[in-house]
Design an enzyme around this catalytic site. Structure first.
Site, short mmCIF file in Angstrom:
data_model
loop_
_atom_site.label_atom_id
_atom_site.label_comp_id
_atom_site.label_asym_id
_atom_site.label_seq_id
_atom_site.Cartn_x
_atom_site.Cartn_y
_atom_site.Cartn_z
CE LYS A 279 -3.94 -1.82 2.43
NZ LYS A 279 -4.92 -1.68 1.54
NE ARG A 353 -11.11 -9.83 -2.27
CZ ARG A 353 -11.28 -8.78 -3.16
NH1 ARG A 353 -11.64 -9.09 -4.19
NH2 ARG A 353 -11.36 -7.54 -2.71
#
Ligand code: BES
Ligand code: MN
Ligand code: ZN
Length: 501
Positions: A279, A353
């Site tokens: 990120k 996920r």
């Protein structure tokens, strides 16, 4: 903070402060009228002078009001009488709490809880008053070396009801409100605690401590146990960190043994740096909140501990860190989930996920009545819904409606997005059963589509809390959401008061 319920006249309360409401254009609430009469028009005199006009959220502190037994009277603006609904009631209560903590009153008696709120009953008003007040007074200062000097702070708040006959209902609202507020506080503390304190091991310790105290069943699985279950997707994320992963299984058994449980699954990434798909640096600190789903499951169990409703609830928390490392997932890697389905990892930052899918497969063994997962899953959800609503996606519309209604009731709202088959196309991979990202469009939906491939065997809903679990900027901090929604949903499941909304 201590709360109690009372009925009686405002002028007769011995307290550091009595709180009464004023509607817009200087219209007195019933308690304000009583105060005004006792003080021979003192309050209407003050209003006439123009010191306060009753605008929603405005406050005015009065000293030495004649013929009263309290030290001060706090006037709180309520806005227009005909508009007075959920939001106005909560805003006025928040304004009261801030004003009280600024005055140095150690105790107060509030008559705002007597005000009629459209379509709401006594227990709702008390419940909300407790939740809003606790929310406004919350501080996270355990990592400051010195305490703030404001020692004289609000310690006792008495909430008034109109008649003695409403006391019992008020007490019920108080118990529920306190349980939810305490659950939220736990969720907030865990969220605010930074990644170097709040590790997967720490979360497991906290869960274990709670389970011991409350008499919940708990199992904490370590890396080896997780491997044994075949959770290849979860472990692929965990292996990029030196902190060992944990899989926490909590069980609250308040129902009959034959009652199928509701399973709550919380994303527990204690820090999300993105992995090899790193990120950007700006605001990366906020990724300590990426365990907000897990924290909300623990906060909900904290409320169950006090409320003990008649139902069975299972909490599942896969928890690890997502870091770049020589052993971390690489874009293009293919992993095998517990379900047997293979996943091509195109972006290591879509890790939520990857850990949830294995927990969702594990949930099958409980033959659940319903499964709800809670996750700070997608930045796209913040783009779509901002910070006021959590995203809701479900394979069962009745379950979705129950969750939406619970959120509406608690002002902890969710908004449903579609889970249509057409979106599944975006997850097609040339090399594996699916890929872990679906491109830029509909990011929240494709993330849910990914999860839906692991929830075929039961009724399931997904709450994306990326925009609601914490606040950024000057008020940075965890919000405790969606604990109110979850607790209300569970209480409704235990004792359905009315049919689905
Ligand atoms: N934890 C983040 C989601 C997130 C990002 C929540 C910002 C709140 C604020 C999640 O693991 C993530 O990184 N998601 C990616 C998915 C993408 C790579 C498909 C995202 O949203 O950018
Ligand atoms: Mn991520
Ligand atoms: Zn994440």
């Amino acid at each position: 903070m201590e709360f109690s319920i009372k009925s009686g006249s405002p002028e007769k309360q011995r307290s550091a402060c009595v709180v009464v409401g004023i509607y817009e254009s200087r219209k007195l609430s019933i308690a304000a009228v009583q105060m005004d009469r006792a003080s021979e028009g003192y309050i209407s005199e003050v209003l006439k002078r123009g010191d306060m006009d009753g605008r929603l959220g405005s406050t005015l502190l009065l000293q030495r009001v004649p013929n009263t037994l309290c030290d001060r009277v706090l006037l709180v603006g309520l806005g227009k009488e005909r508009d007075f609904g959920d939001k106005q009631y909560r805003d006025a209560t928040r304004a009261m709490t801030s004003a009280l903590s600024a005055t140095g009153s150690i105790d107060a008696v509030s008559y705002l809880s007597e005000l009629p709120v459209k379509k709401r009953e006594v227990s709702w008003r008390i419940e909300q008053a407790v939740i809003v007040a606790m929310d406004a007074l919350y501080k996270f200062d355990r990592l400051k070396s010195k305490e703030d000097d404001n020692k004289r702070s609000l310690k006792r708040l008495t909430l008034c009801v109109n008649r003695r006959g409403e006391l019992a209902e008020g007490e019920e609202g108080l118990a529920t409100g306190l349980a939810i507020a305490e659950g939220m506080n736990l969720t907030r503390d865990l969220g605010n605690l930074p990644g170097n304190y709040c590790t997967p091991t720490y979360l497991a310790e906290q869960a274990t401590e709670m389970a011991k105290r409350a008499g919940f069943e708990i199992e904490v699985m370590d890396q080896a146990a997780i491997e044994k279950l075949g959770m290849g997707s979860f472990l692929s994320v965990a292996k990029g960190s030196r902190q060992p992963p944990r899989f926490i299984v909590l069980q609250y058994k308040g129902g009959k043994a034959s009652d199928k449980p509701i399973v709550l699954v919380g994303k527990g990434i204690t820090f999300d740096a993105g992995g090899i798909s790193l990120k950007p640096a700006a605001e990366m600190d906020e990724m300590k909140y990426d365990m907000g789903g897990a924290a909300s499951v623990l906060g909900t169990f904290r409320a169950l501990e006090s409320l003990r409703p008649k139902l069975n609830v299972v909490g599942l928390i896969p928890t690890c860190e997502n870091l770049p490392d020589g052993n971390a997932n690489k874009p293009g890697d293919i992993v095998t989930s517990m379900s047997g389905q293979t996943i091509e990892i195109l972006n290591t930052d879509a890790e939520g996920r990857l850990i949830l899918c294995d927990a969702l497969t594990y949930a099958e063994r409980f033959e659940p009545k319903a499964v709800v997962d809670i996750a700070t899953l997608t930045g796209a959800c913040v783009i779509a819904l901002g910070h006021h609503a959590s995203g809701l996606l479900a394979n069962d519309d009745s379950l979705a409606r129950h969750l939406l209604a619970a959120g509406e009731d608690m002002h902890d709202r969710a908004w449903q997005l579609p889970l249509w088959d057409e979106y599944q196309e975006q997850l097609k991979s040339p090399f594996a059963d699916m890929q872990n990202i679906g491109g830029r469009s509909g990011g929240t939906i494709t993330a849910a589509c990914f999860l839906s491939r692991f929830t075929k065997k039961y009724s399931w809903a997904h709450l994306d809390i990326a925009g609601t679990a914490w606040k950024s900027g000057k008020d940075k901090g965890a919000t405790g959401r969606p604990v109110p929604l979850l607790v209300r949903f569970l209480l409704n499941q235990a004792a359905p008061k009315h049919k689905a909304a």
